[in-house]
Design an enzyme around this catalytic site. Structure first.
Site, PDB file in Angstrom:
ATOM      1  N   HIS A  96       0.859  -1.189   0.000  1.00 52.32           N
ATOM      2  CA  HIS A  96       0.000   0.000   0.000  1.00 52.32           C
ATOM      3  C   HIS A  96       0.893   1.236   0.000  1.00 52.32           C
ATOM      4  CE1 HIS A  96      -2.755   3.120   1.349  1.00 52.32           C
ATOM      5  NE2 HIS A  96      -3.726   2.345   0.909  1.00 52.32           N
ATOM      6  N   GLU A 168      -4.277   1.784  -6.917  1.00 56.51           N
ATOM      7  CA  GLU A 168      -4.641   2.793  -5.931  1.00 56.51           C
ATOM      8  C   GLU A 168      -3.813   4.049  -6.149  1.00 56.51           C
ATOM      9  OE1 GLU A 168      -6.846   0.633  -2.589  1.00 56.51           O
ATOM     10  OE2 GLU A 168      -5.011   1.554  -1.889  1.00 56.51           O
ATOM     11  N   GLY A 174      -7.598   8.795   0.574  1.00 59.89           N
ATOM     12  CA  GLY A 174      -7.703   9.507   1.850  1.00 59.89           C
ATOM     13  C   GLY A 174      -8.356  10.878   1.755  1.00 59.89           C
ATOM     14  N   SER A 215     -10.770   6.742  -2.612  1.00 60.66           N
ATOM     15  CA  SER A 215     -12.004   7.534  -2.519  1.00 60.66           C
ATOM     16  C   SER A 215     -13.209   6.869  -3.197  1.00 60.66           C
ATOM     17  CB  SER A 215     -11.800   8.952  -3.070  1.00 60.66           C
ATOM     18  OG  SER A 215     -10.910   9.670  -2.245  1.00 60.66           O
TER      19      SER A 215
HETATM   20  P1  PGA Z   1      -9.946   5.706   0.898  1.00 61.91           P
HETATM   21  O1  PGA Z   1      -8.682   4.755   1.079  1.00 61.91           O
HETATM   22  O2  PGA Z   1     -11.063   4.889   0.316  1.00 61.91           O
HETATM   23  O3  PGA Z   1     -10.237   6.202   2.264  1.00 61.91           O
HETATM   24  O4  PGA Z   1      -9.521   6.807  -0.048  1.00 61.91           O
HETATM   25  C1  PGA Z   1      -8.356   3.865   0.061  1.00 61.91           C
HETATM   26  C2  PGA Z   1      -7.139   3.066   0.377  1.00 61.91           C
HETATM   27  O5  PGA Z   1      -6.169   3.581   0.957  1.00 61.91           O
HETATM   28  O6  PGA Z   1      -7.121   1.880   0.035  1.00 61.91           O
END
Ligand code: PGA
Length: 254
Positions: A96, A168, A174, A215
Site C-alpha cells: 500500500h 490505488e 484519503g 475515494s
Molecule cells: P480511501 O482509502 O477509500 O479512504 O480513499 C483507500 C485506500 O487507501 O485503500
C-alpha cells in the site's frame, strides 16, 4: 456475470470491541449479499483472529495489512507468513502506498513478500499506484506497470491466479483525495491487464482480479465496477462503518 470484489482495509483503526461490533452487523447483512459479490475485510493485526473467527463460515474473507517474508527470525515487530495463516487470514495486502511512503517498503521487498505469501497458500493483494507528480508527468502507466512487474517477477502462470492487484492512485487516497474517474481508472486497468496478457497469455490474464481503490464511495462504486477491467473495489473511509460497508455491498449487487 463477473464476480465483483468489495473489500476494505481498516488501516490503523478499530479496537477489538469496535471490530466485533462491526462484524456482528455485517454478519446480519451477509445473507442478503448476492453470490456474485466477494466481500473481504482487512483489520489491524490485533483483531484478525477474532474477525476471522466471527466471519468463519460466511463468504467474507479476511486478510492482514502487511507481512514479513521470512518464516521466523530476529525481525522485531514483524509478523511471519505462518503466523498470518494461523490467525485465519487468507489475504495479505502488500505495498500500500502508505507502507511504501512511511515504512520505506520497496518494490523488491514487496516481490519477496509476494513469493512468501504464495509459498504459504496466502493470496497477495498487491497495491500499485502513481503519485500526483507522476500523473502530471504523464508516467502513471509506466509507474504502475513497473511496480506490478517487479512484484510478479518469478510468479508462475498458475500462481498469478492467486494474486490480486489493486490500482490505488496516491492522489485519490484519503482525506482530500480525488477519485479517479471510471474512464481514467479503466485506462490504467486495461494497461495492467495487457501487461498480464503479455506475460501470462490472455486466458490467465482475464482471470486475474484487478481492483480499484482511492475515494471509492456509494456515488462512484457502480460506475467503477461497470468498467471492463475493474473486477471490484478496495475501500477505506466509506466502508469503515458497518452501514457504509453494507450499503456498498448492496450497491455492487445492483
Ligand atoms: P480511501 O482509502 O477509500 O479512504 O480513499 C483507500 C485506500 O487507501 O485503500
Amino acid at each position: 456475470m463477473k464476480t465483483v470484489w468489495v473489500g476494505t482495509s481498516w488501516k490503523m483503526n478499530k479496537t477489538l470491541a469496535e471490530a466485533q461490533a462491526f462484524c456482528q452487523q455485517l454478519q446480519q447483512h451477509l445473507p442478503c449479499v448476492p453470490e456474485t459479490i466477494q466481500p473481504f475485510i482487512i483489520p489491524p493485526f490485533t483483531c484478525v483472529r477474532e474477525v476471522s473467527q466471527i466471519l468463519a463460515g460466511s463468504r467474507c474473507l479476511t486478510g492482514v495489512q502487511n507481512m514479513h517474508y521470512a518464516d521466523q527470525g530476529a525481525f522485531t515487530g514483524e509478523i511471519s507468513p505462518p503466523m498470518v495463516q494461523e490467525c485465519g487470514a487468507r489475504l495479505v495486502e502488500l505495498g500500500h502506498s502508505e507502507r511504501r511512503a512511511y515504512f520505506a517498503e520497496s518494490d523488491l521487498t514487496i516481490q519477496k513478500k509476494v513469493q512468501a505469501a504464495l509459498c504459504h497458500a496466502l493470496r497477495p493483494l498487491v497495491c500499485v499506484g502513481d503519485s500526483a507528480q507522476e500523473r502530471a508527468w504523464g508516467v502513471s502507466q509506466e509507474t504502475v506497470l513497473r511496480q506490478m512487474k517487479i512484484a510478479l517477477s518469478g510468479v508462475t502462470a498458475q500462481q498469478v491466479l492467486q494474486v490480486i492487484i489493486a490500482y490505488e492512485p496516491i492522489w485519490a487516497i484519503g482525506e482530500g483525495g480525488e477519485p479517479a474517474t471510471p474512464a481514467e481508472a479503466q485506462q490504467i486497468h486495461a494497461a495492467l491487464r495487457s501487461a498480464l496478457c503479455e506475460q501470462y497469455g490472455a486466458e490467465i490474464a482475464q482471470q486475474v482480479v484487478l481492483l480499484y481503490g482511492g475515494s471509492v464511495n456509494a456515488d462512484n462504486l457502480q460506475s467503477l465496477i461497470q468498467q471492463q477491467d475493474i473486477d471490484g473495489v478496495f475501500v477505506g473511509r466509506a466502508a469503515w462503518q458497518p452501514a457504509g460497508y453494507c450499503q456498498l455491498l448492496t450497491l455492487a449487487g445492483h
